[in-house]
Design an enzyme around this catalytic site. Structure first.
Site, mmCIF file in Angstrom:
data_model
loop_
_atom_site.group_PDB
_atom_site.id
_atom_site.type_symbol
_atom_site.label_atom_id
_atom_site.label_comp_id
_atom_site.label_asym_id
_atom_site.label_seq_id
_atom_site.Cartn_x
_atom_site.Cartn_y
_atom_site.Cartn_z
ATOM 1 N N TYR A 142 -2.178 4.509 -12.240
ATOM 2 C CA TYR A 142 -2.045 2.749 -12.649
ATOM 3 C C TYR A 142 -2.475 2.836 -13.809
ATOM 4 O O TYR A 142 -2.036 2.500 -14.477
ATOM 5 C CB TYR A 142 -2.580 1.891 -11.584
ATOM 6 C CG TYR A 142 -1.834 1.633 -10.807
ATOM 7 C CD1 TYR A 142 -1.049 2.437 -9.577
ATOM 8 C CD2 TYR A 142 -0.838 0.349 -10.260
ATOM 9 C CE1 TYR A 142 -0.499 2.169 -8.539
ATOM 10 C CE2 TYR A 142 -0.609 -0.318 -9.325
ATOM 11 C CZ TYR A 142 0.113 0.442 -8.752
ATOM 12 O OH TYR A 142 1.056 0.049 -7.475
ATOM 13 N N ASP A 220 -0.549 12.547 3.088
ATOM 14 C CA ASP A 220 0.679 12.594 4.180
ATOM 15 C C ASP A 220 0.261 12.998 5.427
ATOM 16 O O ASP A 220 0.799 11.982 6.025
ATOM 17 C CB ASP A 220 1.454 14.030 3.614
ATOM 18 C CG ASP A 220 0.376 15.539 4.140
ATOM 19 O OD1 ASP A 220 -0.810 15.063 3.502
ATOM 20 O OD2 ASP A 220 1.148 16.138 4.003
ATOM 21 N N ASP A 244 -1.772 1.817 -2.297
ATOM 22 C CA ASP A 244 -0.430 0.556 -2.541
ATOM 23 C C ASP A 244 0.846 1.376 -1.272
ATOM 24 O O ASP A 244 1.397 0.583 -0.421
ATOM 25 C CB ASP A 244 0.096 0.902 -3.468
ATOM 26 C CG ASP A 244 1.163 0.194 -3.947
ATOM 27 O OD1 ASP A 244 1.320 -1.154 -3.618
ATOM 28 O OD2 ASP A 244 2.455 0.520 -4.358
HETATM 29 C C1 IPM Z 1 0.810 -4.737 -5.069
HETATM 30 C C2 IPM Z 1 2.017 -4.355 -5.760
HETATM 31 C C3 IPM Z 1 2.078 -3.740 -7.251
HETATM 32 C C4 IPM Z 1 0.799 -2.780 -6.965
HETATM 33 C C5 IPM Z 1 2.602 -4.088 -8.578
HETATM 34 C C6 IPM Z 1 3.254 -5.911 -7.988
HETATM 35 C C7 IPM Z 1 2.473 -4.128 -9.548
HETATM 36 O O1 IPM Z 1 2.127 -3.897 -5.447
HETATM 37 O O2 IPM Z 1 -0.607 -5.511 -5.281
HETATM 38 O O3 IPM Z 1 0.370 -3.582 -4.040
HETATM 39 O O4 IPM Z 1 1.812 -2.140 -6.864
HETATM 40 O O5 IPM Z 1 -0.262 -2.881 -7.310
HETATM 41 MG MG MG Z 2 2.612 -2.463 -3.236
#
Ligand code: IPM
Ligand code: MG
Length: 355
Positions: A142, A220, A244
């Site tokens: 990220y 996976d 995520d």
């Molecule tokens: C989460 C969301 C966020 C992320 C997005 C909205 C940036 O999907 O909090 O899981 O990917 O972290």
């Molecule tokens: Mg998310």
């Protein structure tokens, strides 16, 4: 009387409706627990962009850092999808996490007994599930550099330092110590160098927690095992993007993404928020499920304020509302005795607390 200062970031879509219900419940629990709350509304997301031109105004960061905890609804919506990336609501949220230093995202997935048949999986597979995804939140792909794009290519970098891995691993082990003392660390060490460092570092940290059993799983396989036999997991330790994905998957074990809370913690202040998004398609209709946000308020009481009894009161009231058959729209077909609106659900839970 003890007073806690809570920063409220209601955000976009259903955010305001669900945060209002959590506030209702917080005030109810405060009134019978001998403390009170003061709230300050702060802007983030599309609504912040509309008013200030910035999805994360500086004031939101400053005032959040001056509060005891942040309760957050949700952000985003189609309306802002075509803005340049740094103006988009999601960029505001990512910057917010980074500024607050909340490196650990705790996402419990719990299946309420009453709703074991609400999952798309067989009830016998999900009944009794109680796991916690501990997701690294301010590193990995990220945020890694270099990143960018030109006409023909786009690129991001998954990078973790030993220090970043250590601190999230400590979180996971400490949480496991208060649970079933099992950590499963998720990686892709058969392919990625960053995952080899991840695995090696987690092994090192594990030596400080001899009571905790550590296993490793490729991401996976973990995605598959979550569906095949989710009860095998207690704490799942993951990097940012794996967490995520897996936490969305885990949320579906419970039947509705509208049930699950989360906490993002670090050295400074914690952010408490439902794991679902802003659901613009149902915003303003009074049908959103406020339980995930109410449960996030309970996590806030427990983790940020140390008010465990008050948190228990909220958790019990949520269970009671569900076992009495109160359901919002999303769970209407699962043993509902009464369908209620967002605000009715908030009031029902608040009333159980006050009784
Ligand atoms: C989460 C969301 C966020 C992320 C997005 C909205 C940036 O999907 O909090 O899981 O990917 O972290
Ligand atoms: Mg998310």
């Amino acid at each position: 009387m003890k007073s806690y200062k809570i920063a409220l970031i209601k955000g976009d879509g259903i955010g305001p409706e669900i945060v209002d219900e959590a506030v209702k419940v917080l005030d109810a629990v405060a009134s019978c627990s001998g403390f009170n709350f003061t709230y300050e509304d702060l802007l983030m997301g599309g609504c912040a962009y509309d008013i200030t031109g910035d999805p994360l105004p500086q004031e939101t960061i400053t005032k959040s850092l001056q509060s005891d905890a942040v309760l957050f609804g949700a952000i985003g919506g189609e309306k802002w999808d075509n803005l340049p990336r740094e103006k988009r609501p999601e960029s505001g949220l990512l910057r917010f996490r980074k500024e607050l230093g909340v490196y650990a995202n705790l996402r419990p997935a719990v299946v309420y007994d009453e709703l074991a048949n609400a999952s798309s999986l067989k009830p016998e597979v999900v009944r009794g599930v109680d796991l916690m995804v501990v997701r690294e939140l301010i590193g990995g792909i990220y945020f890694g550099e270099p990143k960018g794009r030109d006409e023909e290519r786009g690129w991001n970098t998954m990078v973790y330092s030993r220090e970043e891995i250590k601190r999230i691993a400590h979180q996971a082990f400490q949480i496991a110590m208060n649970r079933s003392k099992r950590v499963c660390s998720i990686d892709k060490a058969n392919v990625l160098d960053v995952s080899q460092l991840w695995r090696e570092t987690v092994e090192e940290v594990a030596k400080e927690y001899p009571e905790v059993e550590l296993t490793h799983m490729y991401v996976d396989n973990a995605a598959m095992q979550l569906i095949r036999d989710p009860k095998q997991f207690d704490v799942m330790l993951t990097g940012n993007i794996f967490g995520d994905i897996l936490s969305d998957e885990a949320s579906m074990l419970s039947g509705s993404i509208g049930l699950l809370p989360s906490a993002s913690v670090g050295a400074k202040i914690g952010v408490y928020e439902p794991i679902h998004g802003s659901a613009p398609d149902i915003a303003g209709q009074g049908i959103a499920n406020p339980i995930a946000t109410i449960a996030s308020a309970s996590m806030m009481l427990r983790f940020a304020l140390g008010e465990n009894e008050a948190a228990d009161k909220i958790d019990n009231a949520i269970k009671k509302a569900l076992s009495e058959g109160y359901r919002t729209q999303d769970l209407a077909q699962f043993d509902a005795k009464e369908i209620c609106s967002t605000s009715e659900m908030g009031s029902i839970i608040a009333n159980y607390i006050e009784r």
